[in-house]
Motif scaffolding. Structure first.
Motif, PDB file in Angstrom:
ATOM      1  N   ALA A 115       0.956  -1.333   0.136  1.00 31.69           N
ATOM      2  CA  ALA A 115       0.134   0.028   0.129  1.00 31.69           C
ATOM      3  C   ALA A 115       0.982   1.197   0.059  1.00 31.69           C
ATOM      4  CB  ALA A 115      -0.927  -0.044   1.292  1.00 31.69           C
ATOM      5  N   LEU A 116       0.300   2.348  -0.806  1.00 28.97           N
ATOM      6  CA  LEU A 116       1.049   3.486  -0.790  1.00 28.97           C
ATOM      7  C   LEU A 116       0.093   4.438  -0.092  1.00 28.97           C
ATOM      8  CD1 LEU A 116       2.980   5.909  -1.600  1.00 28.97           C
ATOM      9  CD2 LEU A 116       1.828   5.939  -3.883  1.00 28.97           C
ATOM     10  N   PHE A 117       0.434   5.116   1.085  1.00 32.32           N
ATOM     11  CA  PHE A 117      -0.288   6.409   1.739  1.00 32.32           C
ATOM     12  C   PHE A 117       0.277   7.539   1.487  1.00 32.32           C
ATOM     13  CE2 PHE A 117      -1.807   3.188   5.454  1.00 32.32           C
ATOM     14  CZ  PHE A 117      -2.617   2.407   4.645  1.00 32.32           C
ATOM     15  N   PRO A 118      -0.153   8.319   0.501  1.00 28.37           N
ATOM     16  CA  PRO A 118       0.305   9.692   0.441  1.00 28.37           C
ATOM     17  C   PRO A 118      -0.553  10.658   1.273  1.00 28.37           C
ATOM     18  CG  PRO A 118      -1.297   9.233  -1.391  1.00 28.37           C
ATOM     19  CD  PRO A 118      -1.255   7.979  -0.566  1.00 28.37           C
ATOM     20  N   VAL A 119       0.309  11.515   2.007  1.00 28.89           N
ATOM     21  CA  VAL A 119      -0.299  12.473   2.851  1.00 28.89           C
ATOM     22  C   VAL A 119      -0.957  13.694   2.084  1.00 28.89           C
ATOM     23  CG1 VAL A 119       0.171  14.109   4.740  1.00 28.89           C
ATOM     24  CG2 VAL A 119       1.192  11.914   4.929  1.00 28.89           C
ATOM     25  N   PHE A 120      -0.278  13.905   1.015  1.00 21.19           N
ATOM     26  CA  PHE A 120      -0.737  14.703  -0.013  1.00 21.19           C
ATOM     27  C   PHE A 120      -1.086  14.201  -1.254  1.00 21.19           C
ATOM     28  CE2 PHE A 120      -1.470  18.694  -2.501  1.00 21.19           C
ATOM     29  CZ  PHE A 120      -2.029  19.522  -1.578  1.00 21.19           C
ATOM     30  N   PHE A 121      -2.389  14.092  -1.622  1.00 25.42           N
ATOM     31  CA  PHE A 121      -2.656  13.293  -2.702  1.00 25.42           C
ATOM     32  C   PHE A 121      -2.141  13.887  -4.051  1.00 25.42           C
ATOM     33  CE2 PHE A 121      -4.938   9.483  -1.755  1.00 25.42           C
ATOM     34  CZ  PHE A 121      -5.529   9.044  -3.030  1.00 25.42           C
ATOM     35  N   GLY A 122      -1.729  12.851  -4.804  1.00 27.63           N
ATOM     36  CA  GLY A 122      -1.195  13.121  -6.180  1.00 27.63           C
ATOM     37  C   GLY A 122      -2.089  12.199  -7.288  1.00 27.63           C
ATOM     38  N   GLU A 123      -1.475  12.268  -8.438  1.00 29.46           N
ATOM     39  CA  GLU A 123      -2.274  11.823  -9.730  1.00 29.46           C
ATOM     40  C   GLU A 123      -1.642  10.177  -9.782  1.00 29.46           C
ATOM     41  OE1 GLU A 123      -4.698  13.040 -11.813  1.00 29.46           O
ATOM     42  OE2 GLU A 123      -4.658  14.746 -10.329  1.00 29.46           O
ATOM     43  N   TYR A 124      -2.643   9.324  -9.843  1.00 31.75           N
ATOM     44  CA  TYR A 124      -2.234   7.917 -10.065  1.00 31.75           C
ATOM     45  C   TYR A 124      -3.302   7.250 -10.922  1.00 31.75           C
ATOM     46  CZ  TYR A 124      -0.597   9.353  -5.260  1.00 31.75           C
ATOM     47  OH  TYR A 124       0.069   9.790  -4.381  1.00 31.75           O
ATOM     48  N   ASP A 125      -2.451   6.243 -11.748  1.00 31.85           N
ATOM     49  CA  ASP A 125      -3.069   5.698 -12.690  1.00 31.85           C
ATOM     50  C   ASP A 125      -3.614   4.040 -12.285  1.00 31.85           C
ATOM     51  OD1 ASP A 125      -3.610   3.995 -14.995  1.00 31.85           O
ATOM     52  OD2 ASP A 125      -1.849   4.511 -16.133  1.00 31.85           O
ATOM     53  N   ASP A 126      -5.114   4.260 -12.309  1.00 34.41           N
ATOM     54  CA  ASP A 126      -5.868   3.144 -11.750  1.00 34.41           C
ATOM     55  C   ASP A 126      -5.315   1.877 -12.465  1.00 34.41           C
ATOM     56  OD1 ASP A 126      -7.174   4.685 -10.206  1.00 34.41           O
ATOM     57  OD2 ASP A 126      -8.933   4.963 -11.672  1.00 34.41           O
ATOM     58  N   GLU A 127      -5.034   1.906 -13.843  1.00 28.07           N
ATOM     59  CA  GLU A 127      -4.474   0.528 -14.291  1.00 28.07           C
ATOM     60  C   GLU A 127      -3.362   0.278 -13.970  1.00 28.07           C
ATOM     61  OE1 GLU A 127      -4.534   0.411 -18.571  1.00 28.07           O
ATOM     62  OE2 GLU A 127      -6.509   1.596 -18.952  1.00 28.07           O
ATOM     63  N   GLU A 128      -2.444   1.037 -13.667  1.00 31.48           N
ATOM     64  CA  GLU A 128      -1.057   0.708 -13.132  1.00 31.48           C
ATOM     65  C   GLU A 128      -1.305   0.065 -11.690  1.00 31.48           C
ATOM     66  OE1 GLU A 128       3.458   2.435 -12.057  1.00 31.48           O
ATOM     67  OE2 GLU A 128       1.652   4.021 -12.499  1.00 31.48           O
ATOM     68  N   ILE A 129      -1.948   0.737 -10.953  1.00 34.35           N
ATOM     69  CA  ILE A 129      -2.377   0.231  -9.467  1.00 34.35           C
ATOM     70  C   ILE A 129      -3.048  -1.163  -9.529  1.00 34.35           C
ATOM     71  CG2 ILE A 129      -3.761   0.690  -7.691  1.00 34.35           C
ATOM     72  CD1 ILE A 129      -3.383   3.688  -8.046  1.00 34.35           C
ATOM     73  N   ALA A 130      -3.911  -1.320 -10.574  1.00 38.86           N
ATOM     74  CA  ALA A 130      -4.463  -2.695 -10.595  1.00 38.86           C
ATOM     75  C   ALA A 130      -3.366  -3.876 -11.110  1.00 38.86           C
ATOM     76  CB  ALA A 130      -5.549  -2.623 -11.569  1.00 38.86           C
ATOM     77  N   LYS A 131      -2.509  -3.289 -11.965  1.00 40.76           N
ATOM     78  CA  LYS A 131      -1.655  -4.246 -12.641  1.00 40.76           C
ATOM     79  C   LYS A 131      -0.587  -4.849 -11.489  1.00 40.76           C
ATOM     80  CE  LYS A 131       1.628  -3.209 -15.489  1.00 40.76           C
ATOM     81  NZ  LYS A 131       2.369  -2.439 -16.728  1.00 40.76           N
ATOM     82  N   LEU A 132      -0.315  -3.919 -10.655  1.00 45.88           N
ATOM     83  CA  LEU A 132       0.908  -4.088  -9.500  1.00 45.88           C
ATOM     84  C   LEU A 132       0.151  -4.948  -8.434  1.00 45.88           C
ATOM     85  CD1 LEU A 132       2.834  -0.767  -9.883  1.00 45.88           C
ATOM     86  CD2 LEU A 132       3.402  -2.832 -10.370  1.00 45.88           C
ATOM     87  N   GLY A 133      -1.311  -4.728  -8.445  1.00 50.45           N
ATOM     88  CA  GLY A 133      -1.879  -5.480  -7.101  1.00 50.45           C
ATOM     89  C   GLY A 133      -1.509  -4.827  -5.903  1.00 50.45           C
ATOM     90  N   VAL A 134      -1.474  -3.344  -5.913  1.00 51.07           N
ATOM     91  CA  VAL A 134      -1.410  -2.730  -4.873  1.00 51.07           C
ATOM     92  C   VAL A 134      -2.551  -1.506  -4.371  1.00 51.07           C
ATOM     93  CG1 VAL A 134       1.085  -2.488  -5.125  1.00 51.07           C
ATOM     94  CG2 VAL A 134      -0.042  -0.848  -5.869  1.00 51.07           C
ATOM     95  N   THR A 135      -2.570  -0.972  -3.277  1.00 51.91           N
ATOM     96  CA  THR A 135      -3.360  -0.159  -2.951  1.00 51.91           C
ATOM     97  C   THR A 135      -2.972   1.328  -2.706  1.00 51.91           C
ATOM     98  OG1 THR A 135      -4.436  -1.676  -1.404  1.00 51.91           O
ATOM     99  CG2 THR A 135      -5.144   0.366  -1.205  1.00 51.91           C
ATOM    100  N   VAL A 136      -3.706   2.554  -3.002  1.00 50.80           N
ATOM    101  CA  VAL A 136      -3.323   3.598  -2.643  1.00 50.80           C
ATOM    102  C   VAL A 136      -4.466   4.304  -1.905  1.00 50.80           C
ATOM    103  CG1 VAL A 136      -2.837   6.065  -3.649  1.00 50.80           C
ATOM    104  CG2 VAL A 136      -2.196   4.004  -4.953  1.00 50.80           C
ATOM    105  N   SER A 137      -4.133   4.691  -0.698  1.00 52.47           N
ATOM    106  CA  SER A 137      -5.452   5.330   0.406  1.00 52.47           C
ATOM    107  C   SER A 137      -4.612   6.397   0.849  1.00 52.47           C
ATOM    108  CB  SER A 137      -5.639   4.193   1.092  1.00 52.47           C
ATOM    109  OG  SER A 137      -6.634   4.719   1.938  1.00 52.47           O
ATOM    110  N   GLY A 138      -5.487   7.307   1.331  1.00 54.64           N
ATOM    111  CA  GLY A 138      -5.214   8.661   2.098  1.00 54.64           C
ATOM    112  C   GLY A 138      -6.458   9.015   3.026  1.00 54.64           C
TER     113      GLY A 138
END
Length: 336
Positions: A257-280
């Motif tokens: 999981a990636l927890f950004p304190v200040f949100f950025g731009e993330y690619d949903d396809e890349e997140i899905a392909k890597l099998g990870v989570t982005v949450s804040g």
């Protein structure tokens, strides 16, 4: 005759540190559920300069309302001067600290007195002074709500789903980006408290400081790109966040999981392909959590690092220091 005015720093127009004015204003009256705090120290946080700039870095639809002139600031440590009739648990003379009214911009902390919701306050740890106590609330609550316990049901303006901290233990590897700053240096300590393996990313000047706080490994981002040398991490707490945050996705193992304190731009396809989570999430005032954190501060399990202090009248110089970057811990204002 008692005086009914105080000194406070106010913003009358948006701009750089030069717009901070040292004014004389009425002492606030505590309303229902509030106490009046005689402020001894104020912690400085990024939202203070976002407000000064006019919140230009926040999407218009998520900007809180505020009116000029405004007294900035949210983090205080001081002594209770008066208590509303309906408040229990605090008495005149008690030493208290708190994050006031966040995520609104009505904290009004850069002042000699502040009317504070009792629910946002906790008793100040006896083992630390007002400057160190004032450095804790926003940054330490941010680290706590991201990493340990959210403690509220309010939706984040940055995502639809509720943020869930990751269970930290001896078999967990945590990378903290921006590890020497306010949120970062607390995140390093909380992760170590949970026995995690901590990789700290900061500039080289902070290496010994971060090892002293418990970091197991150190990456100097001025010499190497952390995403090229760090892999198979369970959690990244990115205390910098924003535009470059997505590069940390490739440091994660599947299920990480990636927890950004200040949100950025993330690619949903890349997140899905890597099998990870982005949450804040967005830090919120919470006196009960601060009381819990006060015990960690009192036991020296968590330390507040102070980069520098300035008098309240010198708030401009404090904001100029913040703008220089490479802050080690927290900047604080002292109130005589």
């Amino acid at each position: 005759m008692p005086t009914h005015t105080m000194r406070a720093v106010r913003i009358h127009a948006h701009g750089g540190p030069e717009v901070l004015r040292y004014d004389e204003v009425p002492i606030p009256e505590p309303g229902r559920g509030e106490v009046l705090v005689r402020v001894h120290a104020v912690g400085i946080n990024p939202p203070d300069w976002y407000l000064r700039d006019g919140l230009t870095n926040i999407p218009p639809e998520t900007r809180p309302n505020f009116h000029l002139p405004v007294i900035p600031g949210t983090d205080v440590s001081g002594v209770v001067d008066a208590v509303a009739a309906d408040v229990e648990g605090f008495s005149v003379g008690d030493e208290v600290f708190g994050l006031l009214r966040f995520p609104s911009f009505d904290g009004s902390a850069y002042a000699e007195y502040v009317a504070a919701p009792a629910s946002d306050l906790a008793h100040k740890p006896a083992g630390i002074d007002h400057v160190h106590a004032a450095g804790a609330p926003m940054a330490l609550l941010t680290a706590w709500q991201f990493l340990i316990e959210l403690g509220h049901d309010h939706p984040s303006p940055f995502q639809a789903s509720r943020h869930r901290p990751v269970a930290l233990a001896a078999d967990t590897t945590v990378l903290v980006n921006g590890a020497a700053g306010g949120v970062g240096h607390f995140a390093v300590q909380l992760a170590k408290w949970k026995d995690a393996h901590v990789i700290a990313v900061a500039s080289g000047a902070h290496e010994s400081f971060l090892h002293e706080l418990g970091a197991d490994e150190f990456v100097d981002y001025t010499k190497v790109r952390p995403e090229e040398v760090v892999h198979n991490v369970d959690l990244v707490l990115d205390a910098v966040g924003g535009r470059d945050s997505k590069r940390f996705l490739r440091t994660l193992k599947r299920g990480g999981a990636l927890f950004p304190v200040f949100f950025g731009e993330y690619d949903d396809e890349e997140i899905a392909k890597l099998g990870v989570t982005v949450s804040g999430t967005q830090v919120r005032s919470n006196g009960a959590q601060l009381a819990e954190l006060g015990r960690l501060l009192d036991a020296s399990t968590v330390h507040v690092a102070i980069d520098s202090t300035f008098a309240l009248a010198d708030a401009r110089a404090a904001h100029e220091r913040a703008a220089q970057g490479h802050i080690q811990g927290k900047i604080a204002l002292t109130v005589a």
